[in-house]
Design an enzyme around this catalytic site. Structure first.
Site, PDB file in Angstrom:
ATOM      1  N   GLN A 109      -5.132  -2.323   9.106  1.00  0.00           N
ATOM      2  CA  GLN A 109      -5.753  -2.871   8.454  1.00  0.00           C
ATOM      3  C   GLN A 109      -5.902  -4.374   9.576  1.00  0.00           C
ATOM      4  O   GLN A 109      -5.264  -4.268  11.138  1.00  0.00           O
ATOM      5  CB  GLN A 109      -3.361  -3.112   8.528  1.00  0.00           C
ATOM      6  CG  GLN A 109      -3.726  -4.906   7.346  1.00  0.00           C
ATOM      7  CD  GLN A 109      -3.716  -4.389   6.229  1.00  0.00           C
ATOM      8  OE1 GLN A 109      -4.179  -3.525   5.633  1.00  0.00           O
ATOM      9  NE2 GLN A 109      -4.165  -5.578   5.284  1.00  0.00           N
TER      10      GLN A 109
ATOM     11  N   LYS B  76       0.342  -1.210   0.172  1.00  0.00           N
ATOM     12  CA  LYS B  76       0.229   0.204   0.014  1.00  0.00           C
ATOM     13  C   LYS B  76       0.471   1.509   0.219  1.00  0.00           C
ATOM     14  O   LYS B  76       0.785   2.585  -0.640  1.00  0.00           O
ATOM     15  CB  LYS B  76      -1.212  -0.023   1.299  1.00  0.00           C
ATOM     16  CG  LYS B  76      -2.008  -1.188   0.603  1.00  0.00           C
ATOM     17  CD  LYS B  76      -2.724  -1.067   1.950  1.00  0.00           C
ATOM     18  CE  LYS B  76      -3.813  -2.253   2.213  1.00  0.00           C
ATOM     19  NZ  LYS B  76      -5.032  -2.364   2.982  1.00  0.00           N
TER      20      LYS B  76
ATOM     21  N   ASP C  16     -11.663   2.117   3.650  1.00  0.00           N
ATOM     22  CA  ASP C  16     -11.934   0.525   3.987  1.00  0.00           C
ATOM     23  C   ASP C  16     -13.679   0.222   3.698  1.00  0.00           C
ATOM     24  O   ASP C  16     -13.765  -0.496   2.488  1.00  0.00           O
ATOM     25  CB  ASP C  16     -11.465  -0.263   4.992  1.00  0.00           C
ATOM     26  CG  ASP C  16     -10.241  -0.676   4.861  1.00  0.00           C
ATOM     27  OD1 ASP C  16      -9.389  -1.556   3.483  1.00  0.00           O
ATOM     28  OD2 ASP C  16      -9.679  -0.764   6.015  1.00  0.00           O
TER      29      ASP C  16
HETATM   30  N1  L34 Z   1      -8.569  -2.716   7.021  1.00  0.00           N
HETATM   31  N2  L34 Z   1      -7.537  -4.945   6.083  1.00  0.00           N
HETATM   32  C1  L34 Z   1      -7.985  -3.735   5.957  1.00  0.00           C
HETATM   33  N3  L34 Z   1      -8.558  -3.349   4.861  1.00  0.00           N
HETATM   34  C2  L34 Z   1      -8.165  -4.157   3.988  1.00  0.00           C
HETATM   35  O1  L34 Z   1      -7.856  -4.022   2.451  1.00  0.00           O
HETATM   36  C3  L34 Z   1      -7.136  -5.840   3.692  1.00  0.00           C
HETATM   37  N4  L34 Z   1      -6.981  -6.648   2.914  1.00  0.00           N
HETATM   38  C4  L34 Z   1      -7.226  -7.739   2.934  1.00  0.00           C
HETATM   39  C5  L34 Z   1      -6.618  -7.949   4.379  1.00  0.00           C
HETATM   40  N5  L34 Z   1      -6.973  -7.227   5.547  1.00  0.00           N
HETATM   41  C6  L34 Z   1      -6.930  -5.860   4.798  1.00  0.00           C
HETATM   42  C7  L34 Z   1      -5.814  -5.922   1.729  1.00  0.00           C
HETATM   43  O2  L34 Z   1      -5.652  -4.672   1.858  1.00  0.00           O
HETATM   44  C8  L34 Z   1      -6.080  -8.472   1.570  1.00  0.00           C
HETATM   45  N6  L34 Z   1      -5.340  -6.923   1.821  1.00  0.00           N
HETATM   46  C9  L34 Z   1      -4.003  -7.686   0.724  1.00  0.00           C
HETATM   47  C10 L34 Z   1      -3.827  -6.733  -0.035  1.00  0.00           C
HETATM   48  C11 L34 Z   1      -3.044  -6.681  -1.501  1.00  0.00           C
HETATM   49  C12 L34 Z   1      -2.004  -7.879  -1.287  1.00  0.00           C
HETATM   50  C13 L34 Z   1      -3.340  -8.878  -0.759  1.00  0.00           C
HETATM   51  C14 L34 Z   1      -4.472  -9.021   0.010  1.00  0.00           C
HETATM   52  C15 L34 Z   1      -1.552  -8.592  -2.367  1.00  0.00           C
HETATM   53  O3  L34 Z   1      -0.783  -7.372  -2.495  1.00  0.00           O
HETATM   54  N7  L34 Z   1      -1.410  -9.424  -2.774  1.00  0.00           N
HETATM   55  C16 L34 Z   1      -0.288 -10.200  -3.805  1.00  0.00           C
HETATM   56  C17 L34 Z   1       1.017 -10.807  -3.229  1.00  0.00           C
HETATM   57  C18 L34 Z   1       1.383 -10.082  -1.663  1.00  0.00           C
HETATM   58  C19 L34 Z   1       1.807 -11.543  -1.339  1.00  0.00           C
HETATM   59  O4  L34 Z   1       1.364 -11.375  -0.103  1.00  0.00           O
HETATM   60  O5  L34 Z   1       3.216 -11.907  -2.011  1.00  0.00           O
HETATM   61  C20 L34 Z   1      -0.912 -10.081  -4.873  1.00  0.00           C
HETATM   62  O6  L34 Z   1      -0.242 -10.179  -6.119  1.00  0.00           O
HETATM   63  O7  L34 Z   1      -1.764 -11.185  -5.422  1.00  0.00           O
END
Ligand code: L34
Length: 288
Positions: free
Chosen positions: A98, A54, A121
């Site tokens: 988060q 983020k 959010d």
């Molecule tokens: N308050 N909590 C709040 N807001 C959110 O919107 C989230 N979420 C979920 C968990 N808790 C939260 C997220 O941000 C899930 N989530 C989230 C954010 C980013 C990624 C995955 C889930 C992400 O960047 N995924 C990458 C892989 C990163 C890795 O784990 O190496 C992808 O390519 O899927």
């Protein structure tokens, strides 16, 4: 048959590039730089990665990012006090706590504390309620990202059979609510399945659009998918063999028409929609 890949990463990059000029225009014309405050309590490794991602997106787009990292034993009262301090800070447009939070903290209580007009959010009950009546200002980021991927991949939602696996407040329930609205990019017939669903496969097999947020690695396999369906995999599981989704990609891609990968699917879109909401929150202050 091998499914077409829906690259969340590519869509995210494209959208974020568009946000760059939007943010610089806000700065030049109105002297406002969107500012997002992110609070991370504890050291959950996945949360650390997400919060880092983020921050990277903020920097790329020109959104100011404030990070508050607190120890796992940070008291609930102090957390709420921090949220309230950010509520009152006119320079902060968006506040994100988060999740998940450590066990001793009541998540609901914290989500109630965030000012609804800074709730990027979309988790405050006021915003959840607005979503339900089709009046949302801030769509929750992961469901909003899923909808965007459906639209941009040319997947027809109108009249489509959508099956959602998972009933969480973050993904399952809100994406179901979004896709059944009488709106563009929605208008679907939605079924929500969960851990107590009888004969899961009889539902998933009917889905033109299958959205999987089961919280369980490879919970959906190819034999559970309707040929040609669009499959959206929301799961991010860290196995010894690396990252994997809640869908068994290898078998699913042979049956599905379109499918999102993990990583590089929904995850980057979650972050992109957070940027969108933060810019929107900054814009909202101009109207006041
Ligand atoms: N308050 N909590 C709040 N807001 C959110 O919107 C989230 N979420 C979920 C968990 N808790 C939260 C997220 O941000 C899930 N989530 C989230 C954010 C980013 C990624 C995955 C889930 C992400 O960047 N995924 C990458 C892989 C990163 C890795 O784990 O190496 C992808 O390519 O899927």
């Amino acid at each position: 048959m091998s499914a077409e890949l829906i690259s969340g990463k590519a869509v995210a990059e494209q959208m974020q590039n568009e946000f760059v000029s939007e943010v610089s225009e806000l700065k030049e014309k109105h002297g406002v730089q969107p500012c997002l405050a992110v609070i991370l309590v504890g050291e959950d490794p996945a949360s650390q990665v997400y919060v880092k991602n983020k921050g990277i997106a903020c920097q790329k787009i020109g959104v100011k990012s404030l990070e508050f990292r607190k120890p796992a034993d940070f008291p609930e009262a102090d957390l709420i006090q921090l949220v309230e301090q950010l509520n009152h800070d006119a320079a902060v447009h968006g506040i994100l706590v988060q999740l998940p939070l450590p066990k001793h903290i009541n998540e609901t209580k914290v989500l109630y504390a965030v000012r609804p007009d800074k709730d990027v959010d979309g988790f405050h009950p006021v915003n959840v309620g607005k979503l339900m009546i089709g009046e949302a200002e801030f769509l929750p980021c992961t469901p909003a990202g899923i909808q965007e991927l459906l639209i941009r991949s040319g997947t027809e939602t109108k009249g489509a059979e959508v099956v959602v696996v998972g009933r969480s407040n973050i993904v399952g329930k809100p994406i179901a609510m979004i896709l059944c609205q009488k709106q563009k990019g929605a208008d679907a017939t939605v079924t929500i399945c969960h851990t107590r669903t009888k004969d899961m496969k009889s539902h998933t097999k009917r889905a033109d659009i299958l959205i999987v947020a089961a919280g369980k690695p490879k919970a959906v396999t190819g034999d559970m998918i309707k040929p040609g369906a669009t499959v959206i995999d929301v799961g991010v599981n860290r196995l010894e063999s690396g990252l994997c989704g809640d869908v068994d990609f290898e078998t699913a891609k042979e049956v599905a028409g379109k499918i999102t990968p993990v990583p590089g699917g929904v995850g980057p879109m979650t972050i992109t929609m957070l940027m969108k909401n933060t810019i929107k929150a900054a814009r909202l202050t101009l109207k006041k």
